[in-house]
Design a protein around this motif. Structure first.
Motif, PDB file in Angstrom:
ATOM      1  N   UNK A   6      -5.959  23.810 -43.344  1.00 32.31           N
ATOM      2  CA  UNK A   6      -7.158  24.112 -44.130  1.00 32.31           C
ATOM      3  C   UNK A   6      -7.411  23.012 -45.170  1.00 32.31           C
ATOM      4  N   UNK A   7      -6.362  22.608 -45.877  1.00 27.34           N
ATOM      5  CA  UNK A   7      -6.526  21.570 -46.910  1.00 27.34           C
ATOM      6  C   UNK A   7      -6.875  20.220 -46.285  1.00 27.34           C
ATOM      7  N   UNK A   8      -6.257  19.912 -45.163  1.00 33.50           N
ATOM      8  CA  UNK A   8      -6.581  18.666 -44.455  1.00 33.50           C
ATOM      9  C   UNK A   8      -8.054  18.648 -44.056  1.00 33.50           C
ATOM     10  N   UNK A   9      -8.523  19.724 -43.441  1.00 31.19           N
ATOM     11  CA  UNK A   9      -9.914  19.773 -42.987  1.00 31.19           C
ATOM     12  C   UNK A   9     -10.896  19.811 -44.152  1.00 31.19           C
ATOM     13  N   UNK A  10     -10.509  20.404 -45.274  1.00 33.24           N
ATOM     14  CA  UNK A  10     -11.384  20.409 -46.455  1.00 33.24           C
ATOM     15  C   UNK A  10     -11.627  18.979 -46.939  1.00 33.24           C
ATOM     16  N   UNK A  11     -10.625  18.123 -46.778  1.00 34.77           N
ATOM     17  CA  UNK A  11     -10.765  16.720 -47.197  1.00 34.77           C
ATOM     18  C   UNK A  11     -11.392  15.844 -46.113  1.00 34.77           C
TER      19      UNK A  11
ATOM     20  N   UNK B  93     -12.074  14.465 -39.315  1.00 34.09           N
ATOM     21  CA  UNK B  93     -10.635  14.683 -39.394  1.00 34.09           C
ATOM     22  C   UNK B  93     -10.137  15.603 -38.298  1.00 34.09           C
ATOM     23  N   UNK B  94     -10.945  16.586 -37.934  1.00 34.51           N
ATOM     24  CA  UNK B  94     -10.570  17.487 -36.847  1.00 34.51           C
ATOM     25  C   UNK B  94     -10.463  16.709 -35.534  1.00 34.51           C
TER      26      UNK B  94
ATOM     27  N   UNK C 135     -11.284  21.249 -24.352  1.00 33.97           N
ATOM     28  CA  UNK C 135     -11.480  20.655 -25.658  1.00 33.97           C
ATOM     29  C   UNK C 135     -12.350  21.404 -26.620  1.00 33.97           C
ATOM     30  N   UNK C 136     -13.350  20.702 -27.120  1.00 37.80           N
ATOM     31  CA  UNK C 136     -14.111  21.195 -28.250  1.00 37.80           C
ATOM     32  C   UNK C 136     -14.990  22.389 -27.915  1.00 37.80           C
ATOM     33  N   UNK C 137     -15.130  22.782 -26.652  1.00 32.75           N
ATOM     34  CA  UNK C 137     -15.902  23.969 -26.311  1.00 32.75           C
ATOM     35  C   UNK C 137     -15.103  25.254 -26.401  1.00 32.75           C
ATOM     36  N   UNK C 138     -13.790  25.147 -26.526  1.00 29.51           N
ATOM     37  CA  UNK C 138     -12.929  26.329 -26.566  1.00 29.51           C
ATOM     38  C   UNK C 138     -12.980  26.948 -27.954  1.00 29.51           C
ATOM     39  N   UNK C 139     -13.254  28.245 -28.019  1.00 29.05           N
ATOM     40  CA  UNK C 139     -13.317  28.884 -29.328  1.00 29.05           C
ATOM     41  C   UNK C 139     -12.551  30.188 -29.411  1.00 29.05           C
ATOM     42  N   UNK C 140     -12.375  30.888 -28.324  1.00 30.98           N
ATOM     43  CA  UNK C 140     -11.712  32.183 -28.374  1.00 30.98           C
ATOM     44  C   UNK C 140     -10.467  32.155 -27.489  1.00 30.98           C
TER      45      UNK C 140
ATOM     46  N   UNK D 245      -0.472  31.332 -33.473  1.00 31.85           N
ATOM     47  CA  UNK D 245      -1.540  30.373 -33.203  1.00 31.85           C
ATOM     48  C   UNK D 245      -2.871  30.969 -33.642  1.00 31.85           C
ATOM     49  N   UNK D 246      -2.959  32.293 -33.652  1.00 29.11           N
ATOM     50  CA  UNK D 246      -4.187  32.918 -34.136  1.00 29.11           C
ATOM     51  C   UNK D 246      -4.484  32.516 -35.580  1.00 29.11           C
ATOM     52  N   UNK D 247      -3.451  32.295 -36.395  1.00 30.88           N
ATOM     53  CA  UNK D 247      -3.662  31.848 -37.776  1.00 30.88           C
ATOM     54  C   UNK D 247      -4.209  30.421 -37.813  1.00 30.88           C
ATOM     55  N   UNK D 248      -3.729  29.588 -36.905  1.00 28.55           N
ATOM     56  CA  UNK D 248      -4.212  28.207 -36.815  1.00 28.55           C
ATOM     57  C   UNK D 248      -5.665  28.216 -36.352  1.00 28.55           C
ATOM     58  N   UNK D 249      -5.960  29.024 -35.344  1.00 25.35           N
ATOM     59  CA  UNK D 249      -7.310  29.099 -34.797  1.00 25.35           C
ATOM     60  C   UNK D 249      -8.309  29.657 -35.801  1.00 25.35           C
ATOM     61  N   UNK D 250      -7.856  30.520 -36.707  1.00 28.21           N
ATOM     62  CA  UNK D 250      -8.762  31.044 -37.736  1.00 28.21           C
ATOM     63  C   UNK D 250      -9.259  29.919 -38.640  1.00 28.21           C
ATOM     64  N   UNK D 251      -8.466  28.859 -38.788  1.00 29.32           N
ATOM     65  CA  UNK D 251      -8.858  27.698 -39.585  1.00 29.32           C
ATOM     66  C   UNK D 251      -9.658  26.727 -38.726  1.00 29.32           C
ATOM     67  N   UNK D 252      -9.188  26.463 -37.513  1.00 28.50           N
ATOM     68  CA  UNK D 252      -9.861  25.539 -36.592  1.00 28.50           C
ATOM     69  C   UNK D 252      -9.665  26.026 -35.159  1.00 28.50           C
ATOM     70  N   UNK D 253     -10.692  26.622 -34.562  1.00 28.99           N
ATOM     71  CA  UNK D 253     -10.570  27.061 -33.176  1.00 28.99           C
ATOM     72  C   UNK D 253     -10.191  25.923 -32.224  1.00 28.99           C
ATOM     73  N   UNK D 254     -10.671  24.731 -32.503  1.00 29.11           N
ATOM     74  CA  UNK D 254     -10.375  23.571 -31.651  1.00 29.11           C
ATOM     75  C   UNK D 254      -8.885  23.248 -31.689  1.00 29.11           C
TER      76      UNK D 254
END
Length: 194
Positions: A142-147, A152-153, A4-9, A80-89
């Motif tokens: 990105x827009x979802x998380x900005x709001x 939201x994450x 879960x939330x500990x995964x970053x790379x 998926x690297x593009x998704x992770x650049x916005x939210x690693x989780x």
């Protein structure tokens, strides 16, 4: 998701996937994936090598090659690297789901979840649910998380896990032989956060 939330790379994610999948070669006739080692199926190994791999070649798969396959096939090639650049989780969750359910299925889950959470188009235009990650999906996230921020994450993470469980449930309803694997799929892939 596996941690879960500990995964970053990508390496963190791959470490957890390898932990969950194990290093043993399996060739269970009831497993639709067929011959598998490190969670890499015969079909995935064949696609990576560009030629059909034999069960013996799957059995001889090294951890180093399995890691390379995960990085290429489930991280870079699927964007998926593009998704992770916005939210690693969220990137980690989608990658993990892709390993078990197939990358297009995992990406469709993300696109469906984002569409359901976009407040009737107020946050971003609906995405085409095509199972392909790219700039549009990354920008919607990105827009979802900005709001919605960190809360939201978390909500998106829960929605993705719910969709994953629904996917497994539909599988076992269609293919009764998969009931044998259902408990482990939910335990290792969706309930690891409890």
């Amino acid at each position: 998701m596996l941690g879960g939330f500990g995964m970053t790379t990508p390496d963190d994610i791959i470490d957890e996937i390898l932990r969950a999948e194990g290093s043993q070669f399996t060739n269970d006739p009831a497993d639709s994936g067929g011959p598998t080692k490190y969670g890499i199926t015969q079909a995935a190994l064949s696609a990576h090598r560009g030629a059909w791999a034999t069960p013996a070649e799957v059995a001889a798969l090294t951890e180093a090659e399995a890691r390379l396959i995960y990085r290429r096939r489930y991280w870079h090639d699927t964007k998926i690297d593009m998704i992770s650049a916005v939210s690693p989780v969220i990137g980690a969750e989608v990658m993990d789901t892709g390993v078990n359910a197939g990358p297009p299925t995992a990406i469709r889950m993300l696109q469906r979840a984002l569409n359901a959470l976009n407040n009737r188009g107020a946050l971003f235009p609906d995405l085409v649910v095509d199972g392909k990650a790219g700039p549009a999906t990354a920008n919607a996230l990105r827009m979802y998380l900005a709001q919605r921020g960190a809360d939201g994450e978390r909500v998106l993470f829960v929605v993705l896990n719910g969709l994953q469980v629904e996917h497994y449930t539909a599988l076992v309803e269609r293919r009764e032989k998969d009931e044998r694997f259902y408990y482990g799929w939910v335990r290792e892939r969706a309930a690891a956060q409890l």
